[in-house]
Design an enzyme around this catalytic site. Structure first.
Site, PDB file in Angstrom:
ATOM      1  N   PRO A 164       0.818  -1.215   0.000  1.00 56.26           N
ATOM      2  CA  PRO A 164       0.000   0.000   0.000  1.00 56.26           C
ATOM      3  C   PRO A 164       0.854   1.269   0.000  1.00 56.26           C
ATOM      4  O   PRO A 164       0.367   2.348  -0.315  1.00 56.26           O
ATOM      5  CB  PRO A 164      -0.831  -0.087   1.283  1.00 56.26           C
ATOM      6  CG  PRO A 164      -0.471  -1.358   1.953  1.00 56.26           C
ATOM      7  CD  PRO A 164       0.617  -2.037   1.198  1.00 56.26           C
ATOM      8  N   GLU A 216       2.990  -8.444   8.209  1.00 62.02           N
ATOM      9  CA  GLU A 216       3.171  -6.981   8.141  1.00 62.02           C
ATOM     10  C   GLU A 216       4.109  -6.580   7.007  1.00 62.02           C
ATOM     11  O   GLU A 216       4.497  -5.413   6.902  1.00 62.02           O
ATOM     12  CB  GLU A 216       3.709  -6.450   9.480  1.00 62.02           C
ATOM     13  CG  GLU A 216       2.804  -6.709  10.679  1.00 62.02           C
ATOM     14  CD  GLU A 216       1.398  -6.130  10.490  1.00 62.02           C
ATOM     15  OE1 GLU A 216       1.283  -4.961  10.089  1.00 62.02           O
ATOM     16  OE2 GLU A 216       0.417  -6.864  10.744  1.00 62.02           O
ATOM     17  N   ARG A 270      -3.469  -8.577 -20.871  1.00 60.96           N
ATOM     18  CA  ARG A 270      -4.404  -8.219 -21.951  1.00 60.96           C
ATOM     19  C   ARG A 270      -3.783  -7.250 -22.950  1.00 60.96           C
ATOM     20  O   ARG A 270      -4.336  -7.046 -24.037  1.00 60.96           O
ATOM     21  CB  ARG A 270      -5.724  -7.674 -21.396  1.00 60.96           C
ATOM     22  CG  ARG A 270      -5.614  -6.347 -20.697  1.00 60.96           C
ATOM     23  CD  ARG A 270      -6.958  -5.896 -20.137  1.00 60.96           C
ATOM     24  NE  ARG A 270      -7.886  -5.385 -21.152  1.00 60.96           N
ATOM     25  CZ  ARG A 270      -7.805  -4.173 -21.710  1.00 60.96           C
ATOM     26  NH1 ARG A 270      -6.839  -3.354 -21.375  1.00 60.96           N
ATOM     27  NH2 ARG A 270      -8.689  -3.785 -22.613  1.00 60.96           N
ATOM     28  N   ASP A 284      -8.822   2.218 -24.808  1.00 61.04           N
ATOM     29  CA  ASP A 284      -9.052   1.946 -23.388  1.00 61.04           C
ATOM     30  C   ASP A 284      -9.196   3.263 -22.638  1.00 61.04           C
ATOM     31  O   ASP A 284      -8.526   4.244 -22.960  1.00 61.04           O
ATOM     32  CB  ASP A 284      -7.874   1.168 -22.776  1.00 61.04           C
ATOM     33  CG  ASP A 284      -7.826  -0.287 -23.237  1.00 61.04           C
ATOM     34  OD1 ASP A 284      -8.812  -0.760 -23.833  1.00 61.04           O
ATOM     35  OD2 ASP A 284      -6.799  -0.943 -22.994  1.00 61.04           O
TER      36      ASP A 284
HETATM   37  C1  6SD Z   1       1.309  -7.858   3.740  1.00 62.20           C
HETATM   38  C2  6SD Z   1       0.621  -6.778   1.733  1.00 62.20           C
HETATM   39  C3  6SD Z   1       0.921  -6.488   0.420  1.00 62.20           C
HETATM   40  C4  6SD Z   1      -0.463  -6.185   2.361  1.00 62.20           C
HETATM   41  C5  6SD Z   1      -1.716  -3.984  -0.384  1.00 62.20           C
HETATM   42  C6  6SD Z   1      -1.438  -3.362  -1.568  1.00 62.20           C
HETATM   43  C7  6SD Z   1      -2.440  -2.435  -1.759  1.00 62.20           C
HETATM   44  N1  6SD Z   1      -2.609  -1.546  -2.764  1.00 62.20           N
HETATM   45  N2  6SD Z   1      -3.279  -2.517  -0.752  1.00 62.20           N
HETATM   46  N3  6SD Z   1      -2.848  -3.454   0.094  1.00 62.20           N
HETATM   47  C8  6SD Z   1      -0.936  -4.990   0.336  1.00 62.20           C
HETATM   48  C9  6SD Z   1       0.148  -5.586  -0.286  1.00 62.20           C
HETATM   49  C10 6SD Z   1      -1.249  -5.272   1.656  1.00 62.20           C
HETATM   50  O1  6SD Z   1       1.452  -7.655   2.366  1.00 62.20           O
END
Ligand code: 6SD
Length: 274
Positions: free
Chosen positions: A90, A117, A162, A177
């Site tokens: 994230p 985590e 795609r 697109d």
């Molecule tokens: C613990 C993860 C890996 C946890 C993730 C990626 C996005 N955009 N939202 N959440 C995410 C990726 C959450 O490993």
């Protein structure tokens, strides 16, 4: 294109056997290899996580299995071939259609979906500091928090696959697109219809039955403008003036939008409750 995925949940990647991606694999357009991270553990319990330094909730993925896994995968490429390593998180930079297009031109992608985590930072830093073996990208598919990186891998692989030559059976141009980088304006797609011509009392917009291709194209453009103005006004605000024709401008004005001195459009003023 070759794709490697290293995960503690190989079964989570089963959808890569299905539909568009599955067919691309069957046709030899994609070489997908899913690896179980626990293969590179050496203890009886195949441990991949440990407690975080500094304390706090949750567990962190240990660096040693990731290091061995990535060393093995990276060494399995043709000599001189360096993949892009894509780390879903994230806290990464946004996954966009533009990035999907760039990655679709790459010969080899390695995905490292985490759990818990996340992965010990030193793993990402190790490969980020070795541009001779790989290029590392930490990528977010959106501003929400998932429990792991496998779903983002499925999202990214579908968006990339795609775009590969020969994957979409229909020769439909990706230029059209919604978020294609080359597109003059990034507009949301309008509605689509198929048979029957009447369903539960609802008909089809008459213009689509007219056979008049010019009118149909214009109607579709107006639908796209109207939907985009309502749901994604920032896409209209950032559209370069030369991407809008006379009729587009009239349509936006009809929706209450107004052109500034530079020709770019501004949304209608919002009413404020007293
Ligand atoms: C613990 C993860 C890996 C946890 C993730 C990626 C996005 N955009 N939202 N959440 C995410 C990726 C959450 O490993």
């Amino acid at each position: 294109m070759r794709l490697d995925v290293v995960t503690i949940f190989p079964e989570y990647l089963e959808p890569l056997n299905v539909s568009l991606v599955g067919k691309a694999r069957a046709r030899g357009l994609l070489d997908v290899r899913v690896h179980d991270l626990r293969h590179w553990t050496h203890d009886r319990h195949h441990t991949v996580d440990d407690t975080p330094y500094g304390g706090g909730p949750g567990m962190v993925m240990k660096p040693e299995p990731w290091g061995e896994a990535l060393d093995t995968v990276l060494a399995s490429g043709a000599p001189g071939h360096t993949p892009r390593i894509l780390v879903p998180t994230p806290s990464g930079s946004p996954f966009t259609q533009e990035l999907a297009e760039e990655l679709a031109a790459a010969p080899w992608l390695v995905f490292t979906p985490a759990r818990y985590e996340g992965i010990d930072r030193r793993v990402i830093d190790e490969y980020a500091h070795r541009p001779d073996v790989a290029a590392v990208h930490e990528i977010s598919i959106g501003d929400y928090v998932l429990a792991g990186g496998e779903a983002p891998v499925l999202v990214m692989v579908e968006a990339i696959a795609r775009l590969l030559p020969g994957v979409l059976g229909n020769a439909a141009s990706h230029r059209d697109d919604s978020f294609a980088p080359g597109a003059m304006a990034n507009l949301l797609e309008g509605p689509v219809y198929t048979k029957p011509p009447e369903w539960r009392g609802q008909g089809i917009p008459e213009v689509l039955l007219s056979g008049h291709h010019g009118n149909i194209a214009r109607w579709r453009r107006d639908q796209a403008l109207t939907r985009t103005a309502a749901l994604r006004p920032e896409l209209i605000e950032t559209t370069p003036p030369d991407a809008l024709d006379k009729h587009d401008r009239a349509t936006l004005e009809h929706l209450g939008w107004r052109a500034g001195a530079d020709g770019r459009f501004w949304p209608p003023e919002q009413d404020v409750e007293e």
